[in-house]
Write an enzyme that holds these catalytic residues in place. Structure first.
Site, PDB file in Angstrom:
ATOM      1  N   THR A   1       0.843  -1.188   0.000  1.00 40.05           N
ATOM      2  CA  THR A   1       0.000   0.000   0.000  1.00 40.05           C
ATOM      3  C   THR A   1       0.880   1.241   0.000  1.00 40.05           C
ATOM      4  OG1 THR A   1      -1.720   1.212   1.213  1.00 40.05           O
ATOM      5  CG2 THR A   1      -0.153  -0.002   2.549  1.00 40.05           C
TER       6      THR A   1
ATOM      7  N   ASP B   1      -8.538  -2.886  -0.018  1.00 37.92           N
ATOM      8  CA  ASP B   1      -9.234  -1.975  -0.907  1.00 37.92           C
ATOM      9  C   ASP B   1     -10.567  -1.638  -0.248  1.00 37.92           C
ATOM     10  OD1 ASP B   1      -9.338  -0.412  -3.121  1.00 37.92           O
ATOM     11  OD2 ASP B   1     -10.144  -1.949  -4.442  1.00 37.92           O
TER      12      ASP B   1
HETATM   13  P1  IMP Z   1      -8.516   2.744  -1.300  1.00 38.37           P
HETATM   14  O1  IMP Z   1      -8.864   1.546  -0.512  1.00 38.37           O
HETATM   15  O2  IMP Z   1      -7.209   3.338  -0.828  1.00 38.37           O
HETATM   16  O3  IMP Z   1      -8.613   2.537  -2.774  1.00 38.37           O
HETATM   17  O4  IMP Z   1      -9.587   3.828  -0.870  1.00 38.37           O
HETATM   18  C1  IMP Z   1     -10.674   4.194  -1.647  1.00 38.37           C
HETATM   19  C2  IMP Z   1     -11.224   5.544  -1.240  1.00 38.37           C
HETATM   20  O5  IMP Z   1     -12.324   5.297  -0.362  1.00 38.37           O
HETATM   21  C3  IMP Z   1     -10.261   6.444  -0.484  1.00 38.37           C
HETATM   22  O6  IMP Z   1      -9.617   7.327  -1.337  1.00 38.37           O
HETATM   23  C4  IMP Z   1     -11.167   7.214   0.438  1.00 38.37           C
HETATM   24  O7  IMP Z   1     -11.609   8.375  -0.212  1.00 38.37           O
HETATM   25  C5  IMP Z   1     -12.346   6.273   0.631  1.00 38.37           C
HETATM   26  N1  IMP Z   1     -12.236   5.618   1.927  1.00 38.37           N
HETATM   27  C6  IMP Z   1     -11.818   4.351   2.177  1.00 38.37           C
HETATM   28  N2  IMP Z   1     -11.836   4.098   3.490  1.00 38.37           N
HETATM   29  C7  IMP Z   1     -12.255   5.244   4.069  1.00 38.37           C
HETATM   30  C8  IMP Z   1     -12.462   5.608   5.425  1.00 38.37           C
HETATM   31  O8  IMP Z   1     -12.226   4.868   6.385  1.00 38.37           O
HETATM   32  N3  IMP Z   1     -12.919   6.853   5.623  1.00 38.37           N
HETATM   33  C9  IMP Z   1     -13.165   7.745   4.616  1.00 38.37           C
HETATM   34  N4  IMP Z   1     -12.976   7.459   3.351  1.00 38.37           N
HETATM   35  C10 IMP Z   1     -12.518   6.206   3.077  1.00 38.37           C
END
Ligand code: IMP
Length: 184
Positions: free
Chosen positions: A7, A65
């Site tokens: 990550t 994810d």
């Molecule tokens: P990824 O898992 O890093 O691809 O996250 C996807 C998107 O979902 C992130 O950019 C955040 O905008 C949103 N996201 C994921 N988890 C959270 C959380 O715990 N709080 C707020 N936004 C979240």
């Protein structure tokens, strides 16, 4: 035991270390770009990525994810959450929800662990999209999301409070329970 977490998000690594550290596991962050396919389920995105990564990374390793799914928008932004956060942001989501009464939404987190086989752990937290941003803590969509049974947004909670109920906290608990039963 060492487990690699692929990550670029340092915050996610700290959260994972908090849960897995109790088992004596050291979480080692590795930044490594991998494809995120355009599937309609996070599980499929994660499974594809694990299979793509498995011959490129020493096992065991895991990825995470997550996304925000808004009921009235048929699950949007869902698997596109990262992109939508970068482009529309919280203000854009609030604008999209302007005339919408049904505010139900949920966050979902999918952890994929690879040790020669694929293992998937998921966590969900249900709640509502409020009408105005509140709070300065957390990240992403935290200021517009209030989990069911609470008055505060995720952005008004400490990391500990949020972790206790959050999607990622739940997925990490499942993952650490599995590790405890199967490996350690
Ligand atoms: P990824 O898992 O890093 O691809 O996250 C996807 C998107 O979902 C992130 O950019 C955040 O905008 C949103 N996201 C994921 N988890 C959270 C959380 O715990 N709080 C707020 N936004 C979240």
């Amino acid at each position: 035991m060492e487990i690699v977490f692929i990550t670029s998000n340092k915050g996610k690594v700290e959260e994972a270390q908090k849960y897995l550290g109790n088992l004596g596991v050291r979480v080692v962050q590795k930044k490594f770009e991998y494809p995120e396919i355009q599937a309609n389920e996070l599980e499929k995105v994660v499974e594809f990525a694990l299979n793509w990564l498995k011959n490129k990374i020493d096992k065991p390793f895991f990825i995470d994810d997550s996304g925000l799914f808004i009921e009235a928008l048929n699950g949007f932004p869902g698997v596109y959450s990262a992109y939508v956060y970068k482009t529309l942001g919280n203000d854009g989501i609030l604008k999209l929800m302007d005339e919408i009464e049904d505010r139900r939404a949920y966050f979902k987190s999918v952890i994929g662990y690879y040790d020669g086989k694929v293992h998937i752990f998921t966590g969900v937290v249900k709640g509502e999209i409020i009408f105005e941003k509140r709070g300065t803590m957390g990240f992403g969509f935290d200021p517009i999301f209030v989990p069911n049974g609470f008055k505060k947004t995720f952005a008004e909670m400490t990391t500990e409070e949020k972790n206790r109920i959050s999607h990622r906290g739940k997925a990490l608990r499942m993952f650490s329970k599995w590790l405890k039963e199967n490996l350690i």
